[in-house]
Motif scaffolding. Sequence first.
Motif, short mmCIF file in Angstrom:
data_model
loop_
_atom_site.label_atom_id
_atom_site.label_comp_id
_atom_site.label_asym_id
_atom_site.label_seq_id
_atom_site.Cartn_x
_atom_site.Cartn_y
_atom_site.Cartn_z
N GLY A 74 -17.47 32.89 -20.73
CA GLY A 74 -16.12 32.76 -20.67
C GLY A 74 -15.32 33.05 -21.95
O GLY A 74 -14.08 33.14 -22.15
N LYS A 81 -7.28 36.87 -19.04
CA LYS A 81 -6.01 35.91 -18.54
C LYS A 81 -4.65 36.61 -19.06
O LYS A 81 -3.67 36.36 -18.06
CB LYS A 81 -6.34 34.73 -19.83
CG LYS A 81 -7.42 33.85 -19.29
CD LYS A 81 -7.50 32.55 -19.89
CE LYS A 81 -8.45 31.62 -19.10
NZ LYS A 81 -8.25 30.19 -19.37
N PRO A 103 -12.29 30.67 -18.18
CA PRO A 103 -11.94 30.82 -16.87
C PRO A 103 -12.11 29.41 -16.16
O PRO A 103 -12.90 28.69 -16.32
CB PRO A 103 -12.85 31.74 -16.33
CG PRO A 103 -13.28 32.60 -17.26
CD PRO A 103 -13.50 31.75 -18.64
N ASP A 111 -9.32 33.70 -11.60
CA ASP A 111 -10.53 32.88 -12.28
C ASP A 111 -11.46 32.60 -10.98
O ASP A 111 -11.34 31.47 -10.33
CB ASP A 111 -10.24 31.85 -12.97
CG ASP A 111 -9.65 32.11 -14.19
OD1 ASP A 111 -9.25 33.31 -14.35
OD2 ASP A 111 -8.99 31.36 -14.67
#
Length: 584
Positions: A74, A81, A103, A111
């Motif tokens: 991530g 995002k 996430p 996510d």
Amino acid sequence: MIEKILNTINSPKELRLLKQEALPQLAKELRAFIINIVATKEGHLGASLGVVELTIALHYVFNTPNDSIIWDVGHQAYGHKILTGRKNNFHTNRQLGGISGFPKRDESIYDAFGVGHASTSISAALGMALASKLKGDTEKQHVAIIGDASIAGGMAFEGLNHAGVTDANLLVVLNDNAIGIDPSVGALKMYLTNVKKGTQKRNNIIKALNFDYSGPIDGHDMEGLISELKRLKKIKGPKFLHIITTKGKGLKQAEADQVKYHAPGKFDSLTGDIIPKTACMLPKYQDVFGHTILELAKTNAHIVGITPAMPTGSSLKFMMDAMPDRAFDVGIAEQHAVTLAAGMATQGLIPFCNIYSTFLQRAYDQIIHDVALQNLPVIFCLDRAGLVGEDGATHHGVFDLSYLRCIPHLIIFAPRNEIELRNIMYTAQLGLNQPIAIRYPRGRGVTIDWRQSFSKIEIGKGVTLKKGNTLAVLSIGTMAQYVSEAVLNLNVSHYDMRFVKPLDETLLHDIFKTHKTIITVEDNSIIGGFGSAILEFAAKHNYRNTIKTLGIPDVFIEHGSVDELQKDIGLDVEGLEKFFGLFL
């Protein structure tokens, strides 16, 4: 003035309305947005810059959130995002009360899977793909994006091995940039390098696992990416796309120094120059470890060092540079690291196995089955123990005392300062006949003149730091410094127990006989930790003293600075002083 394309994107729905020729400009704007925010708010930079085109292409081609995108680790998900509804609060990233740096399922429907540790994406995506098949949904797509460092982890191979004998609708995208946090290592890395150079047959490993392989292709070629993703979207069964990217793409310094710019701290968004922090003479605990193991290794030829992919973060890099044949980076492979250390120990070597507390969880069976059961003298050095700050719940090292304390043969020690860390490392290499775990925190210590002569520590002995009357506070590790400050003006005894196992029972009997109330303080889960050990001691010996335990409550602690988090749960100096005062 022409409005920026990024300003019009509040979700992938708007992104998919754009003409394809507008996407390179969007990529340029997205990179600039990430750079400008991270420059002042800090965070993980290089990984997200490297996958900007891939991120846009995935959301452009696939029907997210119905189609699932699973990011491994991530670190690289900032662009994701920003494009999925979190652009306006991205400036709160990794801050107390803000969005997570990784996430997170309860943060956004985009996510698909919560991550923070490596090598999980393929297994998770395969699980989703098989679930879709069982539910009769044959159109839903499942995409796992994994880096060349993470795919070397054993769990990734387990996922590939299983996926290859299914007809699951799974696409694995290998983001190959030859670097994780540090440069990638191992035979698989060499294989991928040879594939890129054209000296290795491209698809023999992946094809052998029954994947439809394509690549390698340029991961910064938007048109080529979209074309290939659209083609793969129509192919059923397990597919594998190999893309080549540059970590830090778009910021010259980040491309040139990919290790430093993985998470560079604050920097000038225009020049890329890192803004120096105020000079501090106090050492980082990781550097104390790194310099000390090298110092010890120079006089003890049996010492070896092991780390799973964190040579810089653990500071084993010092030994790797000076003694490359005796320090081993094994890649993201914690289980292998532990059992490798066990094998070395059987041959008379003295392995220092340095693994972050939160990552040692991934090798629990190996600690029990391969080390402790055989009583092999492996020295575990658990960096980043306790609260680590902005990385949050996936990275806090707040469970190690609990999950290690129940294992027979294992000594557990937590130094309260840098000198204690040096001395326990010195003691451990003198010839312990059993394994030991040494836990210490992220960040800087408290001792400027920490390079002092070694002295041997007696196993299982605590120390008295302050004598008072009816109330005794028992601390473990670096929590001692907070307790010492909190009891400065209180008539309270303070003991640094040092060892969670074995406990200093002689000292404990004296404490229980001379104090009415006992309070334990730790930066580990209250459940099963140091305080639990003291409660068990009291029960075993029929003591009826009042005992209170302070530590990490039974929740996952989110992200924020360590000071903010400690204050929030009452482990700061003010909170401790107030709590102690209730019993005086």
